[in-house]
Write a protein that holds these residues in place. Structure first.
Motif, PDB file in Angstrom:
ATOM      1  N   MET A  69       0.835  -1.202   0.000  1.00  0.00           N
ATOM      2  CA  MET A  69       0.000   0.000   0.000  1.00  0.00           C
ATOM      3  C   MET A  69       0.868   1.250   0.000  1.00  0.00           C
ATOM      4  O   MET A  69       0.580   2.216  -0.715  1.00  0.00           O
ATOM      5  N   GLU A  70       1.945   1.227   0.798  1.00  0.00           N
ATOM      6  CA  GLU A  70       2.837   2.385   0.834  1.00  0.00           C
ATOM      7  C   GLU A  70       3.480   2.589  -0.533  1.00  0.00           C
ATOM      8  O   GLU A  70       3.581   3.721  -1.015  1.00  0.00           O
ATOM      9  N   GLU A  71       3.904   1.512  -1.182  1.00  0.00           N
ATOM     10  CA  GLU A  71       4.500   1.631  -2.516  1.00  0.00           C
ATOM     11  C   GLU A  71       3.503   2.243  -3.495  1.00  0.00           C
ATOM     12  O   GLU A  71       3.863   3.108  -4.307  1.00  0.00           O
ATOM     13  N   ALA A  72       2.245   1.798  -3.424  1.00  0.00           N
ATOM     14  CA  ALA A  72       1.216   2.338  -4.320  1.00  0.00           C
ATOM     15  C   ALA A  72       0.995   3.821  -4.044  1.00  0.00           C
ATOM     16  O   ALA A  72       0.919   4.635  -4.977  1.00  0.00           O
ATOM     17  N   VAL A  73       0.909   4.190  -2.768  1.00  0.00           N
ATOM     18  CA  VAL A  73       0.704   5.598  -2.399  1.00  0.00           C
ATOM     19  C   VAL A  73       1.894   6.436  -2.838  1.00  0.00           C
ATOM     20  O   VAL A  73       1.738   7.536  -3.374  1.00  0.00           O
ATOM     21  N   MET A  74       3.093   5.909  -2.626  1.00  0.00           N
ATOM     22  CA  MET A  74       4.295   6.645  -3.034  1.00  0.00           C
ATOM     23  C   MET A  74       4.342   6.812  -4.550  1.00  0.00           C
ATOM     24  O   MET A  74       4.768   7.859  -5.057  1.00  0.00           O
TER      25      MET A  74
END
Length: 102
Positions: A69-74
């Protein structure tokens, strides 16, 4: 401000549209940044709690999901930053054209 009267309505409209789009992108970027920071805080909390509650470290089952999720948000954040830069550059070009046409 007399020069502003001589600018064409189309150019002024484009400048206004660019300004509104820039403001929208900035607001969206702020919201995504807040969401990213919240996810990081949650991830940190879960990881620390997980490590404190166990004598040996076992990966948190939600950790990988949170990382994805963090990778997608980033990735979204990066795309918005690039789009914001592009809109800013286009706005700057429009301002130069308006100044030149005066």
């Amino acid at each position: 401000d007399a020069g502003r009267e001589t600018s064409s309505p189309g150019t002024e409209l484009s400048e206004n549209q660019a300004k509104k789009e820039k403001e929208r992108l900035i607001k969206e970027l702020q919201l995504i940044t807040e969401e990213r920071n919240d996810l990081r805080d949650r991830l940190r909390f879960l990881t620390e709690r997980s490590m404190k509650n166990r004598s040996h470290f076992r990966p948190n089952p939600y950790y990988e999901d949170l990382e994805r999720m963090e990778e997608a948000v980033m990735s979204i954040l990066h795309n918005l930053e690039m789009e914001n830069t592009e809109v800013h550059e286009n706005n700057h070009k429009l301002k130069k054209e308006i100044t030149f046409s005066r």
